[in-house]
Design an enzyme around this catalytic site. Structure first.
Site, mmCIF file in Angstrom:
data_model
loop_
_atom_site.group_PDB
_atom_site.id
_atom_site.type_symbol
_atom_site.label_atom_id
_atom_site.label_comp_id
_atom_site.label_asym_id
_atom_site.label_seq_id
_atom_site.Cartn_x
_atom_site.Cartn_y
_atom_site.Cartn_z
ATOM 1 N N SER A 15 0.831 -1.209 0.000
ATOM 2 C CA SER A 15 0.000 0.000 0.000
ATOM 3 C C SER A 15 0.863 1.255 0.000
ATOM 4 O O SER A 15 0.667 2.170 -0.812
ATOM 5 C CB SER A 15 -0.915 0.002 1.225
ATOM 6 O OG SER A 15 -1.834 -1.061 1.187
ATOM 7 N N ARG A 38 -0.109 8.485 5.130
ATOM 8 C CA ARG A 38 -1.192 7.938 5.951
ATOM 9 C C ARG A 38 -2.552 8.495 5.525
ATOM 10 O O ARG A 38 -3.560 7.773 5.526
ATOM 11 C CB ARG A 38 -0.948 8.239 7.432
ATOM 12 C CG ARG A 38 0.045 7.314 8.093
ATOM 13 C CD ARG A 38 -0.094 7.375 9.600
ATOM 14 N NE ARG A 38 0.886 6.540 10.257
ATOM 15 C CZ ARG A 38 0.759 5.231 10.456
ATOM 16 N NH1 ARG A 38 -0.322 4.599 10.015
ATOM 17 N NH2 ARG A 38 1.692 4.549 11.086
ATOM 18 N N HIS A 41 -3.542 6.765 2.410
ATOM 19 C CA HIS A 41 -3.875 5.384 2.766
ATOM 20 C C HIS A 41 -5.260 5.305 3.395
ATOM 21 O O HIS A 41 -5.996 4.318 3.203
ATOM 22 C CB HIS A 41 -2.811 4.858 3.726
ATOM 23 C CG HIS A 41 -2.960 3.411 4.072
ATOM 24 N ND1 HIS A 41 -3.258 2.986 5.354
ATOM 25 C CD2 HIS A 41 -2.850 2.289 3.334
ATOM 26 C CE1 HIS A 41 -3.323 1.664 5.377
ATOM 27 N NE2 HIS A 41 -3.078 1.211 4.165
#
Length: 211
Positions: A15, A38, A41
């Site tokens: 990812s 982040r 994500h």
């Protein structure tokens, strides 16, 4: 049987590698790259990088506050639930939305429960990290209280989402953060997962890459 990746470490690695390959971080300071990764994500949209607004000292300010054990003030339970406790330094994660006093305050003030809940942050706000991932009125009310002389938090992570007030509240934060370091996603997009992702990034960066 369907074939799919089952290893947590492999899923994180793939990812984060995909995010790094597809997103352009050239406009961000290096210490905000983990936060941007982040955030992407959390939402699956690499283009949000272009809409991030921030002060250059936000990472250092938020990271130091978390390291020092400062409270983390969240506008909704979902933000608090998304904060990874093992990254913290015994920080208290505080959500006052469902405090028994909040509904009465909202009626008295003529505002939303989310905004009224901010009133209950007064004793915790000094040096805290604020994470707002749902309610534009919470961010607006926080800025109003700072204008009225409240102590300053260490950092504001502003990610309210929606069609009424979200873009406007974040634009106000970016235009004048009241001398508080901040990170936000401009426009309508945001959400609780993004706010807690920002807290996790400020706390620990991307430790999954090392696990």
């Amino acid at each position: 049987m369907m074939g799919y990746e089952k290893s947590p470490s492999a899923i994180y690695a793939q990812s984060f590698a995909t995010v790094r390959a597809e997103a352009d971080f050239s406009g961000l300071p290096k210490d905000l790259h983990p936060a941007a990764i982040r955030l992407i994500h959390a939402c699956g949209m690499v283009d949000i990088v272009d809409d991030l607004a921030f002060s250059p000292d936000v990472h250092d300010a938020a990271h130091q506050a978390i390291t020092d054990g400062a409270p983390i003030l969240c506008d909704v339970e979902m933000v608090g639930a998304g904060v990874i406790r093992r990254y913290l330094s015994n920080n208290e994660v505080i959500v006052t939305l469902n405090d028994p006093r909040t509904a009465g305050l909202a009626e008295t003030l003529g505002t939303t429960r989310s905004a009224a809940a901010v009133e209950l942050w007064r004793d915790h706000i000094d040096g805290a990290v604020v994470a707002i991932g749902n309610a534009p009125t919470a961010l607006f009310h926080l800025l109003e209280k700072l204008d009225q002389g409240w102590p300053k938090p260490a950092a504001i992570l502003g990610f309210p989402v929606g069609f009424v007030g979200a873009a406007e509240s974040k634009a106000e934060l970016a235009a004048s953060s009241r001398d508080v370091p901040f990170l936000s996603l401009q426009g309508r997009r945001g959400g609780s997962a993004m706010a807690s992702a920002a807290v996790n990034a400020m706390a620990a960066g991307l430790p999954e890459e090392r696990e």
